[in-house]
Write an enzyme that holds these catalytic residues in place. Structure first.
Site, PDB file in Angstrom:
ATOM      1  N   TYR A   1       0.859  -1.186   0.000  1.00 17.19           N
ATOM      2  CA  TYR A   1       0.000   0.000   0.000  1.00 17.19           C
ATOM      3  C   TYR A   1       0.892   1.232   0.000  1.00 17.19           C
ATOM      4  O   TYR A   1       1.834   1.319   0.802  1.00 17.19           O
ATOM      5  CB  TYR A   1      -0.897  -0.023   1.241  1.00 17.19           C
ATOM      6  CG  TYR A   1      -1.785   1.180   1.415  1.00 17.19           C
ATOM      7  CD1 TYR A   1      -1.570   2.078   2.474  1.00 17.19           C
ATOM      8  CD2 TYR A   1      -2.857   1.423   0.560  1.00 17.19           C
ATOM      9  CE1 TYR A   1      -2.396   3.181   2.653  1.00 17.19           C
ATOM     10  CE2 TYR A   1      -3.693   2.520   0.736  1.00 17.19           C
ATOM     11  CZ  TYR A   1      -3.458   3.399   1.792  1.00 17.19           C
ATOM     12  OH  TYR A   1      -4.277   4.491   1.966  1.00 17.19           O
TER      13      TYR A   1
ATOM     14  N   ASP B   1       9.361   2.632  -0.341  1.00 22.37           N
ATOM     15  CA  ASP B   1       8.332   3.352   0.410  1.00 22.37           C
ATOM     16  C   ASP B   1       8.563   3.007   1.888  1.00 22.37           C
ATOM     17  O   ASP B   1       8.142   1.943   2.349  1.00 22.37           O
ATOM     18  CB  ASP B   1       6.941   2.931  -0.059  1.00 22.37           C
ATOM     19  CG  ASP B   1       5.861   3.598   0.773  1.00 22.37           C
ATOM     20  OD1 ASP B   1       4.668   3.432   0.436  1.00 22.37           O
ATOM     21  OD2 ASP B   1       6.193   4.284   1.767  1.00 22.37           O
TER      22      ASP B   1
ATOM     23  N   LYS C   1       4.730   9.346   8.911  1.00 23.40           N
ATOM     24  CA  LYS C   1       4.520   8.809  10.260  1.00 23.40           C
ATOM     25  C   LYS C   1       5.537   9.331  11.290  1.00 23.40           C
ATOM     26  O   LYS C   1       5.420  10.453  11.772  1.00 23.40           O
ATOM     27  CB  LYS C   1       4.506   7.276  10.186  1.00 23.40           C
ATOM     28  CG  LYS C   1       3.318   6.733   9.339  1.00 23.40           C
ATOM     29  CD  LYS C   1       3.326   5.232   9.254  1.00 23.40           C
ATOM     30  CE  LYS C   1       2.367   4.716   8.220  1.00 23.40           C
ATOM     31  NZ  LYS C   1       0.966   4.645   8.679  1.00 23.40           N
TER      32      LYS C   1
HETATM   33  P1  KE4 Z   1      -0.804   8.194   4.821  1.00 28.06           P
HETATM   34  O1  KE4 Z   1      -1.346   8.943   3.643  1.00 28.06           O
HETATM   35  O2  KE4 Z   1      -1.873   7.324   5.488  1.00 28.06           O
HETATM   36  O3  KE4 Z   1      -0.067   9.106   5.797  1.00 28.06           O
HETATM   37  O4  KE4 Z   1       0.335   7.200   4.303  1.00 28.06           O
HETATM   38  C1  KE4 Z   1       0.038   6.295   3.281  1.00 28.06           C
HETATM   39  C2  KE4 Z   1       1.019   5.126   3.366  1.00 28.06           C
HETATM   40  C3  KE4 Z   1       2.019   5.033   2.424  1.00 28.06           C
HETATM   41  N1  KE4 Z   1       2.925   4.022   2.463  1.00 28.06           N
HETATM   42  C4  KE4 Z   1       2.882   3.090   3.443  1.00 28.06           C
HETATM   43  C5  KE4 Z   1       3.904   1.996   3.443  1.00 28.06           C
HETATM   44  C6  KE4 Z   1       1.874   3.133   4.440  1.00 28.06           C
HETATM   45  O5  KE4 Z   1       1.839   2.179   5.391  1.00 28.06           O
HETATM   46  C7  KE4 Z   1       0.926   4.172   4.409  1.00 28.06           C
HETATM   47  C8  KE4 Z   1      -0.198   4.278   5.416  1.00 28.06           C
HETATM   48  N2  KE4 Z   1      -0.329   3.205   6.345  1.00 28.06           N
HETATM   49  C9  KE4 Z   1      -1.663   2.954   6.825  1.00 28.06           C
HETATM   50  C10 KE4 Z   1      -1.618   1.750   7.768  1.00 28.06           C
HETATM   51  N3  KE4 Z   1      -1.149   0.592   7.158  1.00 28.06           N
HETATM   52  C11 KE4 Z   1      -2.244   4.157   7.488  1.00 28.06           C
HETATM   53  C12 KE4 Z   1      -3.471   3.868   8.321  1.00 28.06           C
HETATM   54  C13 KE4 Z   1      -4.739   4.278   7.607  1.00 28.06           C
HETATM   55  O6  KE4 Z   1      -4.802   4.138   6.366  1.00 28.06           O
HETATM   56  O7  KE4 Z   1      -5.671   4.733   8.316  1.00 28.06           O
END
Ligand code: KE4
Length: 432
Positions: free
Chosen positions: A149, A244, A272
């Protein structure tokens, strides 16, 4: 620990009202507990390794707001630094010295990063890096991996992980074919599949983007040689390698997976932890590539709140705390103890499980395993995971509400917390 039915009256009231105000009652899908079932917990406050819900229940927390709170929630030094920064305003929309400070820390820490651009989320970081890969190479196609993701930008919502996987929306409606036509996918850990994609698309692949350790299909490690193989293949075909590290950056090591495994990508995304709980994302890498980014170069990307002083302050203080000697040894030790304890508790109670941990990240699947990719992860007994999640909640342990997420520990988790968690797991797993 005996699990007792949780009193969640206030959570139920608030969440019922929320569902009339916001789609699914949440600001992000995974929070709705769709894949584990039952009443989502409405948080009231967080501190250290613990969260409290609006009914006064306390939990040992292994979600850590999805990664940022690696030093523990609401760390007193972060909070006091924010109080000080608040006095000078909340947003400038102009150059600010704090951006220099955090940029220098990130450049110093992450092997691939010579220049960095701050944004407001991991999604924005991945959107920026996608456009940059295409701008720099003049090519349009990208390779991503099933179950990985990279935020919710259109081009990445193809066999994505995390909430997309949880909700079974591998190709979300509203994503036009034109946005995903150039997105090629391969199973994680399958170098031969990547070689075939390069052979079938010579000179048209801008780059390969991946989670160098997967958190969004559950916790999956790269097989020996996988990252090295991708580094060689991308070099051979003139494509870029993009890690990523939104989730793994400053978690697996201070310099991320790339430092731990000694593989240097061309570009990296972060998020994060570098925001210390405030909205920050970043993309960075080789100076010659970053020189493409406006206004230095022609590739446009912008953001009103990017580099905002509060977010920079929280990020700076968080990274300072992580620089303390022994940090990652401590995280490795407690997380390994937790992971091994959970697996043993499951096996001692006759459950088929696999999983593991690395530094402050861990995962467990209810399947024989080994789990090398998303297809393997999907063999996990999701119904059992849901029951396990609910049982742990009732024992005062808050795990990620999806099998397709990783678990996170922090510097605030004590040995006693880990022991209590393992004891709770033993009771819950005995009852399943
Ligand atoms: P955000 O846009 O949610 O800050 O980041 C996207 C993203 C990009 N790349 C990786 C590897 C990520 O894990 C994420 C976001 N992680 C999720 C949890 N697996 C955020 C939690 C959510 O979507 O509410």
């Amino acid at each position: 620990m005996v699990s007792t039915p949780l009193k969640t009256t206030r959570s139920e009231e608030i969440f019922a009202a929320a569902q009339k105000l916001m789609p699914g009652g949440v600001s992000s899908p995974v929070r709705a507990f769709k894949s584990v079932g039952g009443q989502p917990i409405v948080f009231d406050r967080v501190q250290g390794a613990y969260v409290w819900d609006v009914d006064g229940n306390q939990y040992i927390d292994y979600v850590g707001t999805w990664g940022p709170s690696i030093c523990g929630h609401a760390h007193p030094e972060v909070i006091s630094a924010l109080h000080e920064a608040l006095e000078k305003g909340t947003s400038f929309g102009a150059p600010c010295y704090l951006e220099n400070v955090l940029a220098e820390m990130v450049i110093e820490a992450v092997p691939s990063i010579e220049m960095v651009r701050f944004v407001n989320s991991g999604t924005e970081a991945c959107m920026g890096v996608l456009r940059l890969m295409r701008a720099f190479t003049g090519r349009e196609k990208i390779i991503k991996f099933e179950g990985c993701y990279h935020g919710h930008a259109d081009s990445f919502l193809v066999k994505a992980g995390s909430g997309v996987a949880t909700l079974g929306l591998p190709d979300s409606p509203g994503v036009p074919k034109s946005a995903t036509g150039g997105t090629l996918t391969a199973p994680y850990n399958d170098l031969e599949a990547v070689k075939a994609l390069f052979k079938d698309n010579p000179d048209s692949i801008a780059g390969v983007i991946l989670e160098p350790i997967v958190g969004n299909s559950g916790f999956i490690r790269p097989d020996a040689g996988f990252l090295e193989g991708l580094r060689e293949l991308t070099k051979e075909y003139g494509a870029l390698l993009v890690f990523d590290e939104v989730m793994t950056g400053f978690r697996i090591a201070y310099g991320g997976v790339q430092e731990k495994f000694g593989i240097t990508p061309d570009l990296t995304t972060l998020g994060k932890i570098i925001g210390g709980g405030l909205p920050v994302g970043a993309y960075g890498g080789r100076a010659d590539i970053m020189a493409m980014v406006a206004p230095a170069g022609p590739m446009y990307q912008a953001g009103t709140l990017s580099g905002n002083p509060l977010a920079m302050t929280a990020g700076i203080k968080t990274l300072e705390l992580l620089q303390k000697p022994g940090t990652y040894e401590q995280l490795e030790t407690i997380t390994k103890k937790l992971s091994e304890g959970l697996l043993k508790a499951a096996r001692d109670n006759g459950h088929t499980v696999c999983g593991g941990s690395l530094s402050a990240m861990f995962g467990m699947f209810f399947t024989e395993g080994p789990v090398h990719n998303y297809d393997d992860a999907k063999k996990s007994d999701l119904a059992k995971f849901g029951k396990f999640h609910r049982g742990m909640l009732e024992c005062g342990v808050y795990l990620a509400p999806s099998q397709f997420e990783a678990g996170f520990t922090s510097l605030a988790h004590t040995d006693e917390d880990i022991d209590r968690t393992i004891a709770a797991a033993r009771d819950v797993l005995a009852s399943l």
